[in-house]
Design a protein around this motif. Structure first.
Motif, PDB file in Angstrom:
ATOM      1  N   GLN A  37       0.854  -1.173   0.000  1.00 46.22           N
ATOM      2  CA  GLN A  37       0.000   0.000   0.000  1.00 46.22           C
ATOM      3  C   GLN A  37       0.903   1.241   0.000  1.00 46.22           C
ATOM      4  OE1 GLN A  37      -2.398   0.698   3.532  1.00 46.22           O
ATOM      5  NE2 GLN A  37      -4.070   1.439   2.248  1.00 46.22           N
ATOM      6  N   PRO A  38       1.131   1.808  -1.188  1.00 44.30           N
ATOM      7  CA  PRO A  38       2.031   2.957  -1.294  1.00 44.30           C
ATOM      8  C   PRO A  38       1.562   4.125  -0.423  1.00 44.30           C
ATOM      9  CG  PRO A  38       1.547   2.077  -3.469  1.00 44.30           C
ATOM     10  CD  PRO A  38       0.640   1.371  -2.509  1.00 44.30           C
ATOM     11  N   VAL A  39       2.545   4.881   0.113  1.00 48.10           N
ATOM     12  CA  VAL A  39       2.194   5.996   0.991  1.00 48.10           C
ATOM     13  C   VAL A  39       2.454   7.357   0.337  1.00 48.10           C
ATOM     14  CG1 VAL A  39       2.504   4.731   3.148  1.00 48.10           C
ATOM     15  CG2 VAL A  39       4.467   5.881   2.122  1.00 48.10           C
ATOM     16  N   PHE A  40       2.922   7.354  -0.915  1.00 44.72           N
ATOM     17  CA  PHE A  40       3.152   8.647  -1.558  1.00 44.72           C
ATOM     18  C   PHE A  40       2.340   8.784  -2.841  1.00 44.72           C
ATOM     19  CE2 PHE A  40       6.121  11.306  -4.312  1.00 44.72           C
ATOM     20  CZ  PHE A  40       5.583  12.504  -3.878  1.00 44.72           C
ATOM     21  N   THR A  41       2.772   8.134  -3.919  1.00 40.52           N
ATOM     22  CA  THR A  41       2.027   8.199  -5.177  1.00 40.52           C
ATOM     23  C   THR A  41       1.039   7.038  -5.215  1.00 40.52           C
ATOM     24  OG1 THR A  41       4.077   8.950  -6.184  1.00 40.52           O
ATOM     25  CG2 THR A  41       2.293   8.420  -7.675  1.00 40.52           C
ATOM     26  N   GLY A  65      -0.841   3.951  -5.972  1.00 49.21           N
ATOM     27  CA  GLY A  65      -0.635   2.874  -6.944  1.00 49.21           C
ATOM     28  C   GLY A  65       0.791   2.715  -7.431  1.00 49.21           C
ATOM     29  N   VAL A  66       1.723   3.502  -6.882  1.00 46.30           N
ATOM     30  CA  VAL A  66       3.121   3.353  -7.292  1.00 46.30           C
ATOM     31  C   VAL A  66       3.992   3.123  -6.062  1.00 46.30           C
ATOM     32  CG1 VAL A  66       5.088   4.397  -8.487  1.00 46.30           C
ATOM     33  CG2 VAL A  66       2.749   4.904  -9.254  1.00 46.30           C
ATOM     34  N   ALA A  67       4.623   1.958  -5.990  1.00 44.28           N
ATOM     35  CA  ALA A  67       5.538   1.658  -4.892  1.00 44.28           C
ATOM     36  C   ALA A  67       6.956   1.692  -5.446  1.00 44.28           C
ATOM     37  CB  ALA A  67       5.232   0.290  -4.309  1.00 44.28           C
ATOM     38  N   GLU A  68       7.774   2.607  -4.945  1.00 41.69           N
ATOM     39  CA  GLU A  68       9.152   2.689  -5.424  1.00 41.69           C
ATOM     40  C   GLU A  68      10.061   1.864  -4.523  1.00 41.69           C
ATOM     41  OE1 GLU A  68      10.023   3.951  -8.141  1.00 41.69           O
ATOM     42  OE2 GLU A  68       8.522   5.471  -8.677  1.00 41.69           O
ATOM     43  N   THR A  69      11.043   1.210  -5.158  1.00 40.47           N
ATOM     44  CA  THR A  69      12.049   0.465  -4.410  1.00 40.47           C
ATOM     45  C   THR A  69      13.299   1.320  -4.319  1.00 40.47           C
ATOM     46  OG1 THR A  69      11.167  -1.536  -5.416  1.00 40.47           O
ATOM     47  CG2 THR A  69      13.278  -1.737  -4.291  1.00 40.47           C
ATOM     48  N   PHE A  70      13.880   1.439  -3.142  1.00 38.70           N
ATOM     49  CA  PHE A  70      15.096   2.229  -2.944  1.00 38.70           C
ATOM     50  C   PHE A  70      16.247   1.294  -2.583  1.00 38.70           C
ATOM     51  CE2 PHE A  70      13.379   6.524  -3.091  1.00 38.70           C
ATOM     52  CZ  PHE A  70      12.030   6.299  -2.919  1.00 38.70           C
TER      53      PHE A  70
END
Ligand SMILES: *[C@@H]1O[C@H](CO)[C@@H](O)[C@H](O)[C@H]1NC(C)=O
Ligand SMILES: *[C@@H]1O[C@H](CO)[C@@H](O)[C@H](O)[C@H]1NC(C)=O
Ligand SMILES: [Cu+2]
Length: 472
Positions: free
Chosen positions: A198-202, A204-209
């Protein structure tokens, strides 16, 4: 069964197989075939259902064969009756891939009907024996389920680290921003992890760092600031954070032994209550000869409370089915873990009748054959029936979104809702004597799981009829 009628149905279909029809929005052949099944007066309900299954097999076979309409086949599948509720292998893309494993990402839930879950993403991680996944963090909260194998997962924060030996059935809540690395600690079996993010910024978009690796986020900074932050020369920093350059690395046996020297079980990270949560070890909520349902709910487990996601594991015995039911509130995302089967669902949204005022409401039969790796969505209020194939159990992992206040309402079987209605209301609503209504709604006494159409058919026909018919 009546082989002759089948021959008739399928010969009609062959004649009408033209490209322009195939290109239409719904696969017309499948609908036509269903229609013909419905029209067979001589068929019993289970024979009709068998007939529909034959239709599905036929369409599947046709698509496999390809043929004159080859180029349109993909389109037809995408816009078949199951759209937009069913996802298959082709809806996943590999975001990380090497000889040691991969991470597959399911496409966005971007259809207008899936608005309520547009901020969720699903990934499947497969780690080969001894594969080590380098530390990363995500801008997303997540819940993971270990679907196969054994691993060690480490969750890192500045003040502490939790390393857990997980195995098949374990559930773990990973808070957004947690740095995670993991290893498959088995020498032979693959490790498979299904993850809901469940992305917390954009939305539907989960970024991997990646901190470490060819694409380390440190590469984005100026040398000046990096040197100041680490008090180390930048060329040395770059070399170090590049690491081996790979996101997945093979570990030695000694390294695995050292990394997996921890307590067993899915211990909840960063919380006071350290109860082990293994979905398979929960006492079944429902269980009989035809299937089992186990569940971990945000009501009982604080760690799932704020994300409000429950997990259920449904194991439908081969030939059996789940009773028709609907969820009061939760949206279910089902992932087939093992086996095969199919489901049918009544959906008012996809039906043409419900769009304009004054026309009677009608419900589209949304249905699909599902197998390992298939994902399907069941919205709240939608009646659904899930059936295991004749020769394999259907094992289903279900993420239940908005699970806390959800109730499941069975529409048939032992505790179905019709039994709660007063006699008078039954007579008014059904327009027949209440005893007759009771006879029907009280006939099936199994709770939740019951015999499926193939088992009933077998009993009536003494088995084998279906097979014979197909080879005739
Ligand atoms: C949804 O996403 C898929 C895959 O990313 C894309 O092919 C499709 O066009 C999108 N649909 C909408 C309505 O945005
Ligand atoms: C599902 O049920 C079958 C027996 O009906 C059993 O052999 C299998 O282990 C079960 N699967 C899980 C994951 O519990
Ligand atoms: Cu619908």
């Amino acid at each position: 069964m009546k082989p002759f009628a089948f021959v008739l149905i399928f010969s009609v279909l062959f004649v009408s197989n033209t490209c322009s029809e195939v290109a239409q929005k719904k696969d017309p052949e499948l609908l036509q075939c269903f229609h013909l099944c419905r029209q067979q007066q001589a068929y019993s309900e289970s024979e009709k259902s068998e007939c529909r299954e034959m239709c599905r097999q036929y369409i599947k076979e046709k698509h496999r064969r390809g043929g004159a309409c080859d180029t349109k086949v993909g389109e037809t599948e995408k816009e078949g009756d199951e759209y937009p509720y069913v996802f298959e292998e082709k809806h996943f893309t590999s975001v990380v891939k090497s000889a040691l494993g991969e991470i597959q990402l399911l496409q966005k839930f971007n259809h207008s009907l899936l608005k309520a879950i547009e901020n969720f993403r699903l990934t499947v991680l497969v780690a080969n024996p001894r594969a080590f996944f380098v530390p990363v963090h995500w801008d997303a909260d997540s819940v993971i389920f270990v679907a196969h194998g054994k691993g060690t997962i480490s969750l890192v924060r500045s003040e502490k680290r939790e390393s857990l030996n997980v195995r098949c059935g374990d559930i773990l809540r990973i808070p957004s921003g947690t740095t995670v690395y993991l290893i498959n600690r088995d020498n032979n079996e693959k490790l498979v992890i299904i993850k809901l993010l469940q992305p917390v910024f954009t939305p539907g978009v989960a970024e991997t760092f990646f901190g470490v690796g060819k694409e380390s986020f440190f590469k984005a900074f100026s040398d000046e600031l990096l040197q100041a932050a680490f008090k180390t020369e930048s060329s040395r920093l770059h070399k170090m954070f590049e690491g081996s350059g790979e996101p997945i690395i093979e570990a030695s046996e000694e390294q695995i032994r050292a990394l997996s020297d921890h307590e067993e079980g899915g211990i909840w990270p960063f919380s006071e209550s350290k109860g082990t949560i293994n979905l398979f070890e929960q006492k079944p909520v429902k269980s009989n000869d035809y299937g089992e349902l186990r569940e971990v709910s945000p009501k009982e487990h604080r760690q799932l409370e704020d994300i409000d996601i429950g997990l259920a594991f449904i194991n439908i015995t081969k030939g059996g089915m789940e009773n028709p039911f609907f969820n009061s509130k939760s949206i279910n995302i089902g992932v087939v873990n093992k086996g095969e089967g199919y489901f049918e669902m009544a959906c008012p949204h996809l039906s043409s009748g419900s769009s304009s005022r004054g026309t009677p409401i009608s419900y589209r039969n949304v249905n699909a054959h599902v197998k390992r790796g298939s994902v399907y969505i069941v919205p709240p209020g939608h009646p659904v029936i899930t059936v295991a194939s004749k020769d394999q159990n259907l094992e289903l992992l279900v993420f239940q979104i908005n699970a806390r206040d959800n109730k499941r309402f069975p529409l048939a079987g032992k505790n179905n809702i019709w039994k709660q209605i007063e006699k008078e209301a039954k007579e008014l609503a059904f327009g027949s004597p209440w005893r007759e209504v009771d006879e029907v709604v009280g006939k099936e006494d199994e709770d939740w799981f019951m015999k499926g159409p193939s088992q009933i058919h077998q009993e009536k026909q003494g088995g084998g009829a279906y097979i014979r018919m197909k080879t005739e």
